[in-house]
Scaffold this motif. Structure first.
Motif, short mmCIF file in Angstrom:
data_model
loop_
_atom_site.label_atom_id
_atom_site.label_comp_id
_atom_site.label_asym_id
_atom_site.label_seq_id
_atom_site.Cartn_x
_atom_site.Cartn_y
_atom_site.Cartn_z
N GLY A 104 4.24 17.04 25.75
CA GLY A 104 4.49 18.29 24.88
C GLY A 104 5.12 19.35 25.50
N ARG A 105 4.79 19.71 26.74
CA ARG A 105 5.46 20.88 27.48
C ARG A 105 6.99 20.52 27.60
NH1 ARG A 105 0.52 21.34 31.85
NH2 ARG A 105 -1.01 22.61 30.42
N GLU A 106 7.30 19.12 28.02
CA GLU A 106 8.62 18.78 28.18
C GLU A 106 9.39 18.93 27.02
OE1 GLU A 106 8.60 14.77 29.89
OE2 GLU A 106 7.81 15.73 31.68
N ALA A 107 8.86 18.26 25.66
CA ALA A 107 9.38 18.63 24.47
C ALA A 107 9.86 19.80 23.93
CB ALA A 107 8.65 17.75 23.06
N GLY A 108 8.81 21.02 24.21
CA GLY A 108 8.82 22.30 23.68
C GLY A 108 10.00 22.87 24.33
N GLU A 109 10.22 22.81 25.46
CA GLU A 109 11.59 23.17 26.35
C GLU A 109 12.81 22.72 25.75
OE1 GLU A 109 10.73 22.33 30.64
OE2 GLU A 109 9.05 23.34 30.81
N SER A 110 12.77 21.22 25.45
CA SER A 110 14.12 20.89 24.99
C SER A 110 14.51 21.38 23.41
CB SER A 110 13.93 19.43 24.83
OG SER A 110 13.08 18.84 23.97
N LEU A 111 13.42 21.84 22.61
CA LEU A 111 13.65 22.18 21.42
C LEU A 111 13.55 23.52 21.32
CD1 LEU A 111 11.45 19.21 19.72
CD2 LEU A 111 14.02 19.45 19.75
N ALA A 112 13.66 24.36 22.14
CA ALA A 112 13.49 25.99 21.99
C ALA A 112 14.37 26.37 20.83
CB ALA A 112 13.65 26.57 23.17
N ASP A 113 15.55 26.16 20.83
CA ASP A 113 16.61 26.74 20.09
C ASP A 113 16.53 26.03 18.58
OD1 ASP A 113 17.74 24.23 20.79
OD2 ASP A 113 19.69 25.35 21.13
N ALA A 114 15.81 24.93 18.34
CA ALA A 114 16.02 24.44 17.07
C ALA A 114 15.67 25.20 15.58
CB ALA A 114 14.89 23.19 16.96
#
Length: 912
Positions: free
Chosen positions: A366-376
């Protein structure tokens, strides 16, 4: 009552607001309401009636139908009337219930009926029913009376002249409101017929009751009812005396029978006791043998006492060991429960350890996914704005395409309506040409007819000349007056169709031009140019390109939406997973502590179980209880056998004592009993029972006859009394019904309602003759015919006319068309005077006369106008509703009503 101001808004044929200042017509005299057929002449009187009473003047025009079909939806439907009564000025405003545009939003809503009356002192009354009641109180007449007084419609009174008594009854019933008298006639007739049927039913009932009498001798069917009831009373008395004698004889025989039965019963009892005595001697012998056997068995059971003591000691020892067995079982049960719990804890430990590792992995993911979708979210909002903007653009393109299609349909409809207008216009021109030719021929023919009456040295009624060198000739091909009127009606109908076609075409033309302007304005904003065909081609290309671009946008928007959902999901799940990891770690620590405590408890329990197993004689509580149950059962069997043996001996001793006592009792009874002659007693019993049966059968027959005849006598008395009363009622009601229906033998047939109508009719004829004598130059006078040509037909309302020129008296139906109009107008005026006089001195200063003047010649028309002018004296204002040209020339003050080509009508006051 005199109206001074009328304002009609969207009322009847008046599409807009129509105002009439009635004060311009003056306070008295004649004025003319003229105009095209169907333009709305009578609507003026309808408006006055509606404002006052909330209903139009005619029964066919309901309040809900008064909304103008030509009016704009925004124009309200209402009537405002200012009138003077008794020197005071009142104002009333009223609207019917109708549909109007909603004030909020779109669509239609129902406008409720409303009314308001303003008194001279400023008081205000609202609500339709309250206003109607207040107007009726002010004027002293209701709507029906007002319409009869203030509006004279000729059709009804022309029928009054042409019809006979039966038809006049129906007309007078409406005019004079005599329906209650007809209802009295019908009620009396129905009551008379009903009483006649009831009397006949009662007579048949009396006959049926007489037929049901059970006589002890033959009786004649012709015997009067009173004599039948007297004979039946005497027979009932004799039958009751005979029935009493039979009852006494039956009682005596029953007493003898009871004595015989008693003797027979005593002999039967003696024989039964003798038989029972022998049976009991045999039973006593068997009982003595049985008691010896039972005593031997009882002594044997008493010898088992040592065995019973041994069993009791063994049972007591096992009972003392039971608490230790219970403790042993409890220890074993707890040991098994602790083992089960230990296994469950081990399994639960493995699950929580696996779940702990799983949660650690998800938290990292979850921590890794949150960083990759920050500008969605920012990317999704940008694409959403572009999609909405594109959608609006596509909707404008589609709406424009639909407007162009509707525009083409409207253009086609306009062409059709314009062609329809041209067709109707040509038909109007043709009808106008035909009417002008026919009308000229008709006028020429009238001149020719007048020329036939000219005589040398006699003045011409037109120019006054005494010489007639060139009289006009009759034209054999000239049309009749009826044909000319028919042509005029057809012409007016065509003009109405022309106006409607013109209005429809004009509305469509305006709509087409408005839609075309709207289309071009929208096309400029969408950067489209050229003709409508070019715009249509450009629209198709733009829509195709827009759909492709829209598809791409939707795909990108869908992908961005999925990323936003993923980001929201991880933002929501990550704190939950971290909290869950803390909880799982805490649960693992508690499981390990519980496992250590269970291991210590299990070790102590095993040592105690081992000690108890070595001390106790049986392996467990179940084996000890089984042994104890076995010993108790043996003990119970031995004890029960002893008790049964003792009880059997006691029972046998009681039974043998009872048998010996009963034997002694029977022996004494047999010694005291006396033997009877049974055959002789039975023979005597049969003889007396046969005699008793004969008496009882005869008594039943008498009882049935008495009951039946008493019931018949009671019913006969009731029915006879009821029949006498009904016959009295029947005679009285029949006399009333025959009189009310006018069916008295040898007399003229005049019904009750007709008799009342005759009284009204005589008063109206007297008032009407004052006008008819003026209109006819003293020639005619109306008279109700006295007597009848026969006694079979209804009479009393036949109307004759006296011709004072030749002294003759004949039926009023022999008058010509113009003379009939004069007579019907006189009757109408007479009715108005009579109603006004009977309404307690009520005076209406306004009156309307509707049509009928077209059938009069010049002289008769002059006389009719003079009679109406007489009505207009004393400040009474009389409005004549007509389109006769001669009246237009004679009466200066006019209300002219016109149909407008755009739809609806207008009215204006002229000649003042």
């Amino acid at each position: 009552m005199r109206p001074v101001y009328i304002r009609m808004s969207a009322f009847g044929p008046y599409a807009g607001i129509q105002e009439l200042n009635m004060e311009e017509l003056g306070a008295g005299g004649l004025y003319l309401i003229t105009g095209d057929t169907g333009a709305g002449k009578t609507t003026i009187f309808d408006a006055i009636t509606f404002a006052l009473y909330g209903e139009a003047s005619g029964d066919s025009r309901e309040a809900g139908m008064l909304r103008s079909k030509y009016a704009d939806p925004s124009v309200p439907t209402e009537v405002e009337l200012t009138f003077i009564y008794g020197g005071k000025t009142y104002s009333v405003c009223r609207n019917p219930e109708y549909e109007r545009p909603a004030k909020r939003g779109t669509g239609m809503t129902m406008q409720k009926a409303e009314a308001e009356l303003v008194y001279p002192d400023g008081r205000v009354v609202t609500k339709p029913k309250d206003v109607t009641a207040a107007v009726t109180e002010i004027m002293g007449v209701n709507r029906e009376q007002f319409c009869q007084i203030a509006m004279i419609a000729q059709g009804k009174f022309r029928d009054l002249i042409e019809k006979g008594t039966t038809e006049r009854q129906k007309i007078f019933r409406e005019i004079f409101r005599t329906a209650p008298y007809q209802q009295v006639q019908d009620i009396l007739k129905r009551k008379y017929r009903a009483l006649e049927r009831e009397c006949e039913t009662l007579r048949e009932s009396v006959k049926q009751y007489i037929q049901g009498i059970l006589w002890n001798k033959d009786a004649s069917e012709e015997t009067p009812v009173e004599e039948v009831m007297e004979l039946l009373t005497e027979q009932n008395k004799a039958d009751q005396e005979m029935q009493a004698g039979l009852f006494e004889e039956v009682q005596q025989k029953e007493q003898v029978l009871q004595k015989i039965r008693s003797e027979l019963e005593q002999d039967r009892e003696r024989k039964k006791r003798q038989k029972l005595y022998l049976e009991l001697q045999d039973r006593r012998k068997a009982q003595r043998e049985q008691i010896a056997e039972l005593q031997q068995r009882y002594w044997e059971e008493q010898g088992k006492e040592p065995e019973r003591r041994r069993l009791a000691d063994e049972i007591s020892r096992l009972e003392s060991l039971m608490p230790q067995y219970l403790h042993l079982e409890e220890l074993k049960k707890n040991e098994r429960a602790d083992q089960d719990e230990q296994e469950k804890l081990s399994g639960k430990q493995r699950q929580y350890e696996a779940k702990q590792e799983e949660l650690k992995g998800k938290i990292q993911e979850g921590r890794e996914a949150g960083e990759s979708l920050a500008d969605a979210p920012e990317k999704y909002q940008k694409l959403l704005y572009e999609s909405e903007k594109h959608q609006q653009y596509m909707e404008r393109l589609q709406n424009l395409a639909q407007d162009i299609q509707q525009y083409e349909k409207q253009r086609q409809s306009l062409a059709l309506k314009q062609q329809e207008y041209r067709t109707v216009r040509d038909r109007v021109q043709k009808k106008e040409s035909e009417y002008r030719v026919k009308n000229q021929a008709f006028l020429d023919e009238q001149a020719g007819i007048l020329a036939q009456t000219l005589a040398e040295d006699q003045p011409c009624p037109v120019c006054g000349s005494m010489h007639h060198p060139a009289p006009a000739e009759q034209n054999p091909g000239a049309p009749s007056k009826e044909e000319l009127e028919r042509l005029q009606q057809e012409l007016e109908q065509c003009r109405a169709e022309e106006a409607e076609a013109s209005r429809t075409a004009g509305e469509l033309l305006g709509n087409v031009r408005s839609r075309e302007e709207s289309i071009r304005k929208e096309a400029e904003e969408l950067e489209l140019a050229g003709s409508l065909e070019d715009m249509t081609y450009q629209l198709a290309n733009q829509e195709k390109q827009g759909e492709e671009a829209g598809t791409r946008l939707q795909q990108e928007l869908k992908l961005a939406s999925e990323k936003v959902k993923q980001k929201d999901m991880w933002n929501r799940l990550l704190p939950e997973q971290e909290k869950a990891l803390e909880k799982v770690t805490e649960e693992l620590q508690q499981i390990r502590e519980r496992q250590v405590a269970l291991e210590s408890k299990q070790k102590a329990a095993v040592e105690e179980i081992q000690r108890l197993t070595e001390v106790l004689p049986y392996p467990g509580q179940r084996e000890a209880q089984e042994k104890q149950t076995e010993l108790v059962q043996k003990q119970n069997v031995i004890k029960r056998q002893l008790e049964q043996a003792e009880k059997a001996v006691q029972t046998a001793e009681v039974e043998i004592a009872g048998t010996e006592g009963r034997l002694a009792e029977l022996k004494q009874q047999l010694e005291e009993a006396v033997e009877a002659d049974t055959e002789a007693l039975q023979q005597k019993q049969m003889e007396i029972e046969a005699e008793k049966a004969v008496c009882e059968e005869r008594g039943k027959e008498l009882h049935h006859r008495i009951q039946n005849n008493q019931s018949v006598l009671k019913n006969l008395q009731n029915r006879s009394k009821e029949l006498v009363e009904k016959e009295k009622q029947y005679a009285m009601v029949r006399s009333l019904a025959v009189t009310a229906m006018g069916n008295i033998p040898g007399k003229e047939k005049i019904m009750l309602e007709t008799y009342v109508q005759m009284t009204y009719f005589d008063r109206i004829i007297a008032r009407a003759n004052t006008r008819l004598m003026v209109m006819t130059g003293g020639q005619y006078e109306m008279k109700r015919r006295r007597g009848s040509s026969n006694l079979r037909s209804q009479s009393g309302l036949e109307l004759d006319v006296i011709d004072h020129y030749n002294g003759s008296e004949r039926s009023i139906r022999t008058l010509s068309g113009g003379e009939s109009f004069q007579a019907s107008l006189s009757l109408a005026l007479g009715l108005a005077d009579e109603i006004q006089a009977s309404a307690g001195g009520i005076r209406l200063d306004t009156m309307f006369v509707d049509e009928g003047f077209g059938s009069l010649d010049s002289e008769s028309l002059e006389q009719a106008v003079q009679a109406l002018a007489g009505l207009a004296e004393s400040k009474r204002l009389v409005g004549i509703i007509s389109h006769v040209d001669e009246l237009k020339n004679r009466i200066d003050r006019q209300i002219v009503v016109k149909k407008e080509r755009s739809g609806g009508s207008t009215a204006e006051i002229r000649g003042v």
